[in-house]
Design an enzyme around this catalytic site. Structure first.
Site, short mmCIF file in Angstrom:
data_model
loop_
_atom_site.label_atom_id
_atom_site.label_comp_id
_atom_site.label_asym_id
_atom_site.label_seq_id
_atom_site.Cartn_x
_atom_site.Cartn_y
_atom_site.Cartn_z
N GLN A 1 4.90 31.20 -39.61
CA GLN A 1 3.79 32.11 -39.81
C GLN A 1 4.30 33.42 -40.37
OE1 GLN A 1 2.23 31.70 -35.85
NE2 GLN A 1 2.77 33.80 -35.32
N GLY A 2 3.47 34.01 -41.22
CA GLY A 2 3.79 35.29 -41.83
C GLY A 2 2.62 36.23 -41.69
N TYR A 3 2.94 37.51 -41.58
CA TYR A 3 1.93 38.54 -41.38
C TYR A 3 1.75 39.35 -42.65
CZ TYR A 3 2.05 37.17 -36.59
OH TYR A 3 1.96 36.41 -35.45
N LEU A 4 0.50 39.48 -43.07
CA LEU A 4 0.20 40.28 -44.26
C LEU A 4 0.37 41.75 -43.92
CD1 LEU A 4 -2.88 38.25 -45.44
CD2 LEU A 4 -0.63 38.32 -46.51
N ALA B 1 7.76 39.88 -42.94
CA ALA B 1 7.23 39.72 -41.58
C ALA B 1 6.93 38.26 -41.28
CB ALA B 1 5.99 40.58 -41.40
#
Length: 180
Positions: free
Chosen positions: A41-44, A96
Site C-alpha cells: 500500500q502507498g499513501y498519496l 510513502a
C-alpha cells in the site's frame, strides 16, 4: 431516470472502522492462522486534518481508501479501483509505501485478528489488529497473552506514519525492546 453519480455514491462502502492495535509480543498460536496474503500500500501526498488517501494491492484485489480521524473509531471509505487507476496513482506514493504479510488469525473469544509482519526497512515489526462492531465491544476485549503493548492511539504505529518514516518505531517481537 436517476442520477448515475448519486447512485454510485450510495454504493460506496463508507462507515466507521473500530479497531484496536497492538504490538506482537509472543508467538501466534499454532493452527490459528486462517489465511496469509501479501499487501502493498502507498499513501498519496495528501494530509488534511488527519485524513489519508491510500491505494492498496491485497492479493488479487486493488482498492483506494480514504480514512479520517485517529484512535479507536475512524471514518473509512474503501472502493475497488481499476488496475489502470492503481498503476497511474502508484508512482505518486513512492515516498510513502509499506509492504507486509497479513495473517488472519482466529482468537479464542470468536474474534478475528490480523497479524501484520512488515517487510523492507520495517522488517521485524509485527503488529496485530482486531476490528469490532461497536466501541463497547472494543473496550470489553481482553487481549490474549501473545499481544503486546497497545498502540491504538500511538500515531507512530499508524500505517501512514510507518510508510512515511515518521517516528518509525524499533522492531518488535519476542525479545525485542518495543520502546516502552
Amino acid at each position: 431516470m436517476g442520477d448515475p453519480e448519486a447512485a454510485r455514491q450510495e454504493d460506496m462502502s463508507m462507515g466507521e472502522e473500530i479497531e484496536r492495535r497492538f504490538l506482537v509480543a509472543g508467538e501466534v498460536p499454532d493452527g490459528s492462522t486462517r489465511r496469509t496474503e501479501r499487501i502493498e500500500q502507498g499513501y498519496l501526498p495528501l494530509d488534511v486534518d488527519g485524513a489519508e488517501v491510500r491505494v492498496r494491492r491485497r492479493g488479487g484485489q486493488i482498492f483506494m481508501t480514504v480514512k479520517g480521524g485517529t484512535g479507536l473509531v475512524r471514518t473509512e471509505c474503501e472502493e475497488p479501483i481499476p488496475p489502470a487507476l492503481f498503476d497511474a496513482l502508484w508512482p505518486l506514493t513512492e515516498a510513502a509505501r509499506i509492504a507486509k504479510e497479513r495473517r488472519t488469525v482466529a482468537l479464542e473469544g470468536g474474534e478475528t485478528a490480523e497479524v501484520d509482519d512488515f517487510g523492507g526497512r520495517l522488517a521485524g515489526l509485527a503488529m496485530v489488529e482486531v476490528e469490532f462492531e461497536t466501541a463497547e465491544a472494543a473496550h470489553a476485549f481482553r487481549a490474549p497473552s501473545w499481544f503486546g503493548r497497545e498502540v491504538t492511539d500511538d500515531a507512530r504505529y499508524q500505517n501512514r506514519s510507518l510508510a512515511r518514516g515518521e517516528g518509525v518505531p524499533q522492531p518488535s517481537g519476542p525479545g525485542a525492546d518495543d520502546g516502552a
